[in-house]
Design a protein around this motif. Structure first.
Motif, PDB file in Angstrom:
ATOM      1  N   GLY A   1      37.971  53.626  35.768  1.00 59.39           N
ATOM      2  CA  GLY A   1      36.856  53.413  36.432  1.00 59.39           C
ATOM      3  C   GLY A   1      35.937  54.632  36.463  1.00 59.39           C
TER       4      GLY A   1
ATOM      5  N   LEU B   1      34.752  51.190  43.901  1.00 61.58           N
ATOM      6  CA  LEU B   1      35.513  50.048  44.053  1.00 61.58           C
ATOM      7  C   LEU B   1      35.950  49.974  45.697  1.00 61.58           C
ATOM      8  CD1 LEU B   1      39.327  51.441  43.672  1.00 61.58           C
ATOM      9  CD2 LEU B   1      37.520  53.058  44.043  1.00 61.58           C
TER      10      LEU B   1
ATOM     11  N   CYS C   1      40.264  42.631  40.145  1.00 64.21           N
ATOM     12  CA  CYS C   1      40.396  43.722  39.773  1.00 64.21           C
ATOM     13  C   CYS C   1      41.415  44.022  38.471  1.00 64.21           C
ATOM     14  CB  CYS C   1      40.606  45.001  40.661  1.00 64.21           C
ATOM     15  SG  CYS C   1      39.300  45.232  41.831  1.00 64.21           S
TER      16      CYS C   1
ATOM     17  N   MET D   1      34.150  47.937  40.176  1.00 63.22           N
ATOM     18  CA  MET D   1      35.344  47.240  39.814  1.00 63.22           C
ATOM     19  C   MET D   1      35.667  46.537  40.866  1.00 63.22           C
ATOM     20  SD  MET D   1      37.619  50.361  38.259  1.00 63.22           S
ATOM     21  CE  MET D   1      38.461  49.330  37.080  1.00 63.22           C
ATOM     22  N   PRO D   2      35.521  45.123  40.816  1.00 64.25           N
ATOM     23  CA  PRO D   2      35.223  44.294  39.825  1.00 64.25           C
ATOM     24  C   PRO D   2      34.121  44.633  39.209  1.00 64.25           C
ATOM     25  CG  PRO D   2      35.073  42.862  41.703  1.00 64.25           C
ATOM     26  CD  PRO D   2      35.550  44.403  42.183  1.00 64.25           C
TER      27      PRO D   2
ATOM     28  N   TRP E   1      41.427  44.948  31.372  1.00 67.55           N
ATOM     29  CA  TRP E   1      39.997  45.685  31.468  1.00 67.55           C
ATOM     30  C   TRP E   1      39.422  45.907  30.071  1.00 67.55           C
ATOM     31  CZ3 TRP E   1      36.556  45.951  35.055  1.00 67.55           C
ATOM     32  CH2 TRP E   1      37.109  45.655  36.353  1.00 67.55           C
TER      33      TRP E   1
ATOM     34  N   LEU F   1      45.843  50.283  41.476  1.00 71.14           N
ATOM     35  CA  LEU F   1      44.613  50.251  41.596  1.00 71.14           C
ATOM     36  C   LEU F   1      43.949  51.578  41.441  1.00 71.14           C
ATOM     37  CD1 LEU F   1      41.904  48.416  42.328  1.00 71.14           C
ATOM     38  CD2 LEU F   1      42.757  49.198  44.761  1.00 71.14           C
TER      39      LEU F   1
END
Ligand SMILES: [Zn+2]
Ligand SMILES: [Zn+2]
Ligand SMILES: [Zn+2]
Ligand SMILES: [Zn+2]
Lengths: 401, 401
Positions: A18, A144, A174, A243-244, A185, A10
């Motif tokens: 991101g 996020l 995510c 994100m998401p 993504w 993440l």
């Protein structure tokens, strides 16, 4: 994968997809203090990606609560304007920003709504320069989330390990469980891009929302642009603001919204829960408003300034989105806005209008920008063409365009 | 008393005696992230005392370590100048500041001393405006400490519960175990005040330090003032800059320091340990320097700028101080400087000269101010009067004046 491995994925996705921090760039990281472990991993990946400096700001909900419990009445008009001026200066000079959210949605549930409103107004004023730069994509940024104990408990009350449940949901939406999250993504962004292209080609004059308790026409701003998925900062850096993210969104005309609308999910704002909102718009402005719970907070919110009772965003989200499929109410806008079509009270977004925000063409201005869910599996959306004809856009919460 | 009760007392003493926050004042709190529990209690007491806003800045040692492990070479010349400009502005407008220290002294022990030096130089430059306001007492401020696991382990290696041992020591030297800590602090301040008055009455031209490895004459600045215990901010608010504090201190003349001196305790600087420093001064400047350990870091430190190899402070501490009696080496200047007489390299302190710092009368200027312990039970100190006669000041580490 262990929890630590997922957390590390993440952090890597947040840094690379991101905010997409660039070599030599400063990175400001805002996070709840409980998210330290994620922030440490973000810092590691950011330095590995060439960041010049990672500057963390940890927020502490308990101090916020101490304030509401102990502070004198005068305190609630204060906000650290000097800090946000500094942050604005830093962004202006090229710093990127990554924000981790995870506030306990019930943090201020038992606090005076008038005080909450005053504190939020003071904060909104102080943050105005930063908000302007962020919404104008003066830099690459991303938001996020982190499953703090308080947030997790409010999503999964009574479960033995609420944080584990919430983490499962976060990792899923995510795309952290995919074999290659980065590739997943990229594919997702392509889908959103195609949807924006189709909507931009139509040049609708308005959108009509029809569903239980809702009969709303949202006139679109002249020169409106649909956006979604990734965005590009002024200096050309691609980033994933949320994100998401499952939405495609554009700019309503501040004076051309009419009809009734009922919220399809609760709104969590400033630590208070607002449920079953129903409002009526006339010529763009809310002229009637009620809520079964938190009506005081909602009324204080739309009284923030002139633009707070008008729309700055309208967004379409399929009811089949991963967030919606989870069946959860996350009590966190970053998630819930990706479960349902929504509208936002307040400030319009520069990227939603050709040439940026222009009041003459319908761009709204406000200290606030609050997304608020109206979509569901029972919602139909039509596009109103310039000649008055109708093009179906969504049926039963699914795209048909 | 439970640990929590003692922690709450420490927070209350820090707010009421330490920084003495005033009604309507903003309070900036700097702290390691591990000190959250103490900071939350500080916020509660500060709001109870009428603070307008508590603004916490949590520092994360692990991010600092990630930087030294992962960042590119260019990173080490960066510091968030915009943040400290903002803090300076805030102090200028009346904010108070409370700093909680507790860094693991060995945090950067295995890192490149050249990088540590560069990072510290960048930080010192960025912090210069804040340091100027703080040392000039533009506002009320205070520094206290928190027994972080990393610090505790480095003071009590191999013990089963190092943090508990360190907390015992902190509570003791901060007078938290007294029946009435606030009254105990007031009595202690009166003792330090009487000592300052006696030294100020003498108007010594110099101090002579004699002990193992030390034969040093520290000429005092013209118009020097002795200070200690509480201080008063420009707007008249009394505060206790250091907790604990056992020293009385004044300003050396930047060009009138001569002779040899050997450190009596290790110096922990920028996460590195510097042991057995020996230097020789000529006309105020260090002309020879060595250290058994950390010599590179020490050399980088005194090369920061012209003033970094000259003195900005000389301080007298009885060997019988509670910190010294504890028999511990805390590896933290806030404690160790209160166990022994010391000198400080770098910036002089405005409160140590009539009318504030004046280079013509001997005030030193530098980006750094680093205290460094030279006193012990074997140290004698003499005052040199204007006519060349000698007045004994300390014998065997005890005051005789
Ligand atoms: Zn949206
Ligand atoms: Zn929005
Ligand atoms: Zn000192
Ligand atoms: Zn000092």
């Amino acid at each position: 994968m262990t929890h630590e491995e997922k957390l590390d994925r993440l952090a890597e996705v947040a840094v690379r997809i991101g905010v997409n921090v660039q070599t030599g760039q400063e990175l400001i990281v805002n996070a709840p203090i409980e998210a330290r472990d994620l922030v440490d991993r973000i810092a590691t990946h950011a330095y590995r990606a060439g960041a010049a400096l990672v500057i963390p700001f940890f927020a502490d909900d308990l101090i916020q609560r101490a304030r509401f419990r102990e502070a004198s009445e005068d305190s609630f008009d204060f906000a650290p304007a000097w800090l946000y001026e500094g942050v604005a200066k830093s962004i202006d000079e090229g710093a990127a920003m990554l924000t981790v959210v995870g506030t306990d949605p019930m943090l201020l549930a038992d606090c005076d709504p008038a005080r909450i409103g005053r504190a939020q107004r003071a904060m909104a004023r102080a943050m105005k320069p930063v908000r302007g730069l962020i919404s104008g994509f003066a830099t690459n940024w991303s938001i996020l989330s982190f499953a703090t104990p308080g947030w997790a408990k409010s999503v999964f009350p009574g479960e033995p390990d609420p944080a584990a449940r919430l983490w499962d949901a976060i990792f899923e939406v995510c795309r952290i469980n995919e074999a290659d999250p980065v590739a997943a993504w990229h594919a997702h962004v392509a889908t959103l891009r195609a949807r924006c292209d189709a909507l931009n080609a139509r040049r609708f004059a308005a959108l009509r929302f029809s569903g239980p308790g809702t009969d709303l026409e949202v006139g679109l701003a002249d020169g409106h642009l649909w956006a979604g998925g990734s965005a590009t900062s002024k200096d050309g850096t691609a980033c994933m603001p949320n994100m998401p993210t499952e939405e495609v969104f554009t700019m309503p005309h501040r004076e051309r919204v009419n009809g009734r609308v009922r919220a399809s999910k609760p709104l969590v704002h400033g630590g208070a829960l607002i449920e079953d909102i129903e409002v009526r718009f006339e010529a763009g402005r809310i002229v009637e408003a009620k809520a079964r719970r938190g009506e005081d907070v909602f009324r204080a919110l739309i009284a923030t300034d002139e633009g707070a009772s008008r729309l700055g965003e309208v967004a379409l989200v399929p009811d089949a989105s991963p967030v919606s499929r989870s069946g959860l109410i996350f009590r966190n806008t970053l998630f819930d806005e990706n479960a349902a079509s929504h509208i936002a009270l307040g400030q319009a977004l520069a990227l939603n209008m050709e040439g940026g925000c222009d009041a003459a063409r319908g761009a709204n201005e406000s200290l606030i920008h609050v997304d608020w869910m109206i979509g569901s599996a029972l919602m139909d959306v039509d596009g109103v063409n310039a000649d008055g004809t109708i093009t179906p856009v969504m049926r039963g919460g699914a795209f048909v365009i």
